[in-house]
Write a protein that holds these residues in place. Structure first.
Motif, PDB file in Angstrom:
ATOM      1  N   GLU A   1       0.816  -1.281  -0.059  1.00 28.06           N
ATOM      2  CA  GLU A   1      -0.021  -0.069  -0.107  1.00 28.06           C
ATOM      3  C   GLU A   1       0.870   1.203  -0.163  1.00 28.06           C
ATOM      4  OE1 GLU A   1      -4.058   1.165   2.385  1.00 28.06           O
ATOM      5  OE2 GLU A   1      -2.414   0.586   3.512  1.00 28.06           O
ATOM      6  N   LEU A   2       1.915   1.030   0.773  1.00 27.18           N
ATOM      7  CA  LEU A   2       2.886   2.362   0.873  1.00 27.18           C
ATOM      8  C   LEU A   2       3.482   2.606  -0.549  1.00 27.18           C
ATOM      9  CD1 LEU A   2       5.027   1.689   4.171  1.00 27.18           C
ATOM     10  CD2 LEU A   2       3.208   3.537   3.747  1.00 27.18           C
ATOM     11  N   ALA A   3       3.809   1.449  -1.370  1.00 23.97           N
ATOM     12  CA  ALA A   3       4.434   1.870  -2.744  1.00 23.97           C
ATOM     13  C   ALA A   3       3.314   2.168  -3.566  1.00 23.97           C
ATOM     14  CB  ALA A   3       4.977   0.349  -3.105  1.00 23.97           C
ATOM     15  N   GLU A   4       1.916   1.787  -3.393  1.00 20.53           N
ATOM     16  CA  GLU A   4       1.098   2.073  -4.513  1.00 20.53           C
ATOM     17  C   GLU A   4       0.522   3.513  -4.099  1.00 20.53           C
ATOM     18  OE1 GLU A   4      -3.217   0.327  -6.248  1.00 20.53           O
ATOM     19  OE2 GLU A   4      -2.448  -0.193  -4.325  1.00 20.53           O
ATOM     20  N   HIS A   5       0.385   3.813  -3.072  1.00 23.52           N
ATOM     21  CA  HIS A   5      -0.404   5.265  -2.810  1.00 23.52           C
ATOM     22  C   HIS A   5       0.520   6.291  -1.991  1.00 23.52           C
ATOM     23  CE1 HIS A   5      -4.185   3.691  -3.535  1.00 23.52           C
ATOM     24  NE2 HIS A   5      -4.220   2.846  -2.959  1.00 23.52           N
ATOM     25  N   GLY A   6       1.474   5.907  -1.662  1.00 23.92           N
ATOM     26  CA  GLY A   6       2.324   6.932  -0.993  1.00 23.92           C
ATOM     27  C   GLY A   6       3.837   7.107  -1.673  1.00 23.92           C
ATOM     28  N   GLY A   7       4.028   6.206  -2.733  1.00 25.63           N
ATOM     29  CA  GLY A   7       5.260   6.629  -3.580  1.00 25.63           C
ATOM     30  C   GLY A   7       6.591   6.208  -2.929  1.00 25.63           C
ATOM     31  N   ILE A   8       6.260   5.280  -1.684  1.00 27.84           N
ATOM     32  CA  ILE A   8       7.567   4.913  -0.917  1.00 27.84           C
ATOM     33  C   ILE A   8       7.830   3.504  -1.308  1.00 27.84           C
ATOM     34  CG2 ILE A   8       8.301   4.423   1.433  1.00 27.84           C
ATOM     35  CD1 ILE A   8       6.412   6.802   2.432  1.00 27.84           C
ATOM     36  N   VAL A   9       8.950   3.125  -1.595  1.00 24.03           N
ATOM     37  CA  VAL A   9       9.192   1.799  -2.185  1.00 24.03           C
ATOM     38  C   VAL A   9       9.874   1.011  -1.022  1.00 24.03           C
ATOM     39  CG1 VAL A   9      10.568   0.301  -3.839  1.00 24.03           C
ATOM     40  CG2 VAL A   9       9.405   2.554  -4.572  1.00 24.03           C
ATOM     41  N   PRO A  10       9.471  -0.143  -0.604  1.00 23.98           N
ATOM     42  CA  PRO A  10      10.276  -0.995   0.489  1.00 23.98           C
ATOM     43  C   PRO A  10      10.902  -1.911  -0.475  1.00 23.98           C
ATOM     44  CG  PRO A  10       7.716  -1.387   0.216  1.00 23.98           C
ATOM     45  CD  PRO A  10       8.186  -0.380  -0.545  1.00 23.98           C
ATOM     46  N   GLU A  11      12.342  -1.725  -0.286  1.00 24.93           N
ATOM     47  CA  GLU A  11      13.248  -2.324  -1.167  1.00 24.93           C
ATOM     48  C   GLU A  11      13.330  -3.847  -0.515  1.00 24.93           C
ATOM     49  OE1 GLU A  11      16.454   0.356  -1.140  1.00 24.93           O
ATOM     50  OE2 GLU A  11      16.331   0.714  -3.321  1.00 24.93           O
ATOM     51  N   GLY A  12      13.258  -4.805  -1.497  1.00 30.15           N
ATOM     52  CA  GLY A  12      13.526  -6.095  -1.366  1.00 30.15           C
ATOM     53  C   GLY A  12      12.196  -6.676  -0.769  1.00 30.15           C
ATOM     54  N   HIS A  13      11.009  -6.100  -1.088  1.00 26.40           N
ATOM     55  CA  HIS A  13       9.583  -6.827  -1.019  1.00 26.40           C
ATOM     56  C   HIS A  13       9.332  -7.846  -1.991  1.00 26.40           C
ATOM     57  CE1 HIS A  13       5.420  -7.236  -0.534  1.00 26.40           C
ATOM     58  NE2 HIS A  13       5.196  -6.476   0.490  1.00 26.40           N
ATOM     59  N   PRO A  14       9.062  -8.925  -1.881  1.00 20.26           N
ATOM     60  CA  PRO A  14       9.069  -9.871  -2.821  1.00 20.26           C
ATOM     61  C   PRO A  14       8.054  -9.726  -3.880  1.00 20.26           C
ATOM     62  CG  PRO A  14       8.143 -10.804  -0.724  1.00 20.26           C
ATOM     63  CD  PRO A  14       8.751  -9.428  -0.197  1.00 20.26           C
ATOM     64  N   TRP A  15       6.973  -8.963  -3.513  1.00 19.20           N
ATOM     65  CA  TRP A  15       5.613  -9.104  -4.329  1.00 19.20           C
ATOM     66  C   TRP A  15       4.989  -7.701  -4.294  1.00 19.20           C
ATOM     67  CZ3 TRP A  15       4.685 -11.619  -8.331  1.00 19.20           C
ATOM     68  CH2 TRP A  15       3.244 -11.988  -8.987  1.00 19.20           C
ATOM     69  N   LEU A  16       5.689  -6.459  -5.000  1.00 22.91           N
ATOM     70  CA  LEU A  16       5.122  -5.234  -4.675  1.00 22.91           C
ATOM     71  C   LEU A  16       4.003  -4.923  -5.864  1.00 22.91           C
ATOM     72  CD1 LEU A  16       8.051  -2.749  -4.027  1.00 22.91           C
ATOM     73  CD2 LEU A  16       5.989  -3.445  -2.433  1.00 22.91           C
ATOM     74  N   GLN A  17       2.800  -5.743  -5.762  1.00 22.85           N
ATOM     75  CA  GLN A  17       1.992  -5.603  -6.656  1.00 22.85           C
ATOM     76  C   GLN A  17       0.759  -4.675  -5.934  1.00 22.85           C
ATOM     77  OE1 GLN A  17       1.574  -6.980  -9.716  1.00 22.85           O
ATOM     78  NE2 GLN A  17       3.720  -7.739  -9.039  1.00 22.85           N
ATOM     79  N   PRO A  18       0.101  -3.934  -6.802  1.00 25.91           N
ATOM     80  CA  PRO A  18      -0.863  -2.896  -6.375  1.00 25.91           C
ATOM     81  C   PRO A  18      -2.012  -3.425  -5.505  1.00 25.91           C
ATOM     82  CG  PRO A  18      -1.282  -3.120  -8.530  1.00 25.91           C
ATOM     83  CD  PRO A  18      -0.115  -3.732  -8.347  1.00 25.91           C
TER      84      PRO A  18
END
Length: 484
Positions: free
Chosen positions: A90-107
């Motif tokens: 959710e952070l990656a999708e709506h906050g533009g914050i990328v948690p590096e190393g996350h295995p499945w950054l789907q929306p």
């Protein structure tokens, strides 16, 4: 450096939550989670401030921490703590914050951008269901990777109807803020409405009279009883056991009508208001509801007992949808599915609110984590809800009504509050932060479905695809509570 301890529904001046450097923030969160705490919420504002709320259920307290990120990237928590996976997506999708190393950054809420997982192999095939379903049901897409009838993997894609509830709450409270909260998940109107009221009361210093809190508790347990009754009937219907299916469908309406008899709405809309109630449960009405409650409970027991006595139904329940307790803890399961796995969690006991500190409930537990366990936990909770409502009505029949609550004062500026309520699905969380004018500059909702959809996916692994309707109903999660 440690996280700031506080209680459910307690206002904290924002300055009391230390602004930790990223390494200290990460270490504090890691220590809390490895020490047995749960990740109740992970969110960010528009200024790259990251907030974490951990629940120490055994100690009855919450922990809050924040950090300012130097840039829109940080090392993900998910590889070590899977319960963070959906928060970080959710952070990656709506906050533009990328948690590096996350295995499945789907929306999380934009299914048009979703890249599906595929399994290859001889005789492996894919089955897609939805998002449009038969009948009156919300949209959601289920994609199965199967070998014959056996499910190797289930991917659940939601987000087809998000309504911008959190966005609508920003800048509030507005005249419609309580309406937005009540409709976050319509069958949990009391749970979400109460959580929002407690946010406003904590941030304004408004006090709720004990009698009004007891009425709120009765309202919440009526909501729980109606939904558990409906779910037990639907589970019976999924295995073709029509007596319980038909009777519970009828009796669920009787539970809802008890709520309507007080506030005019079967879903409890407009029953609560900040500082108290819109509709009181007067002594005369409490006395009149008591015999109706006894009749509804007698019919409920009779309908459900037919189900427990049906060996064919029990065989199906016991053979389907088992979820490993270790996996349940790792993904942060809450509510009925968690307690069905033996996880002893219940906000009403662990972080008591309203009347539950003085009128505790006994959480229902099972061990197998299968469809039967989830059904059995519902039944035990239904019985406990009946006891609470019965005793609550008896007490309310002897207590004079409270005066109508005054509008709560303005909210304290630069403040932080988290409100937890144990809804019928599980833990409902509302988090609010006010700005210098006392308006919401961050408002975050976490419906229990947000924690639990992954539990359904794991419960289907190695199971038969024909058991999906039964397993799905045993979780009975909310699409709109997830989509927001």
């Amino acid at each position: 450096m440690t996280l700031q301890p506080f209680r459910n529904g307690q206002r904290l001046p924002l300055k009391e939550i230390r602004d930790l450097r990223w390494p200290d923030f990460r270490e504090a969160v890691v220590q809390g989670l490895t020490g047995g705490a749960r990740l109740a919420c992970l969110c960010a504002d528009g200024d790259l401030n990251l907030y974490a709320v951990l629940a120490e259920d055994g100690h009855g307290r919450l922990l809050a921490g924040r950090t300012h990120l130097d840039g829109p990237r940080y090392p993900a928590f998910t590889p070590r703590f899977p319960q963070a996976h959906l928060f970080e997506r959710e952070l990656a999708e709506h906050g533009g914050i990328v948690p590096e190393g996350h295995p499945w950054l789907q929306p999380v809420r934009e299914p048009r951008r979703h890249a599906y997982y595929h399994t290859s192999g001889e005789e492996v095939h894919e089955v897609s269901v939805g998002p449009v379903h038969a009948g009156v049901i919300e949209p959601g897409h289920f994609r199965f990777q199967c070998h014959g009838e056996k499910v190797l993997h289930l991917e659940i894609v939601l987000g087809y109807q998000h309504r911008g509830v959190e966005r609508a709450l920003l800048g509030g409270p507005h005249p419609l803020s309580l309406k937005h909260a009540e409709t976050a998940a319509g069958d949990s109107s009391i749970a979400h409405g109460w959580a929002h009221c407690r946010i406003l009361e904590a941030l304004s210093g408004a006090q709720v009279p004990p009698r009004s809190d007891l009425v709120r508790g009765v309202a919440l347990e009526l909501e729980r009883a109606a939904n558990h009754t409906g779910d037990l009937g639907a589970l019976a219907g999924d295995v073709g056991f029509q007596p319980t299916s038909a009777l519970c469908g009828l009796v669920r309406g009787d539970w809802l009508n008890l709520t309507a008899a007080v506030c005019g709405s079967r879903l409890g809309r407009d029953w609560l208001r900040p500082g108290g109630l819109r509709m009181d449960l007067e002594p005369g009405r409490a006395r009149a509801l008591a015999p109706r409650l006894a009749g509804v409970w007698a019919e409920t027991r009779q309908a459900v007992q037919l189900l427990w006595d049906a060996a064919s139904a029990m065989n199906r329940f016991e053979a389907a949808g088992a979820l490993d307790p270790i996996a349940a803890r790792e993904i942060g399961l809450v509510g009925v599915p968690a307690r069905a796995c033996g996880l002893d969690l219940d906000v009403r006991r662990d972080h008591p609110f309203g009347p539950y500190g003085l009128r505790p409930v006994v959480p229902a537990l099972a061990q197998s984590g299968n469809v039967f366990s989830r059904a059995w936990v519902r039944w035990l909770e239904l019985a406990e809800s009946h006891r609470f409502i019965d005793e609550g009505l008896a007490a309310l029949a002897e207590l004079p009504c409270d005066p109508a609550p005054a509008p709560p004062p303005a909210l304290e500026p630069e403040s932080f509050c988290v409100s937890l309520v144990e809804g019928w699905r599980g833990e409902v969380l509302h988090l609010a932060i006010t700005d210098a004018r006392g308006r919401f500059r961050l408002y975050k909702l976490v419906d229990p479905s947000f924690h639990n959809w992954m539990g359904l996916a794991l419960a289907m692994r190695e199971g038969q695809i024909s058991d999906f309707p039964l397993c799905n109903k045993s979780f009975n999660l909310s699409y709109c509570g997830h989509d927001l």
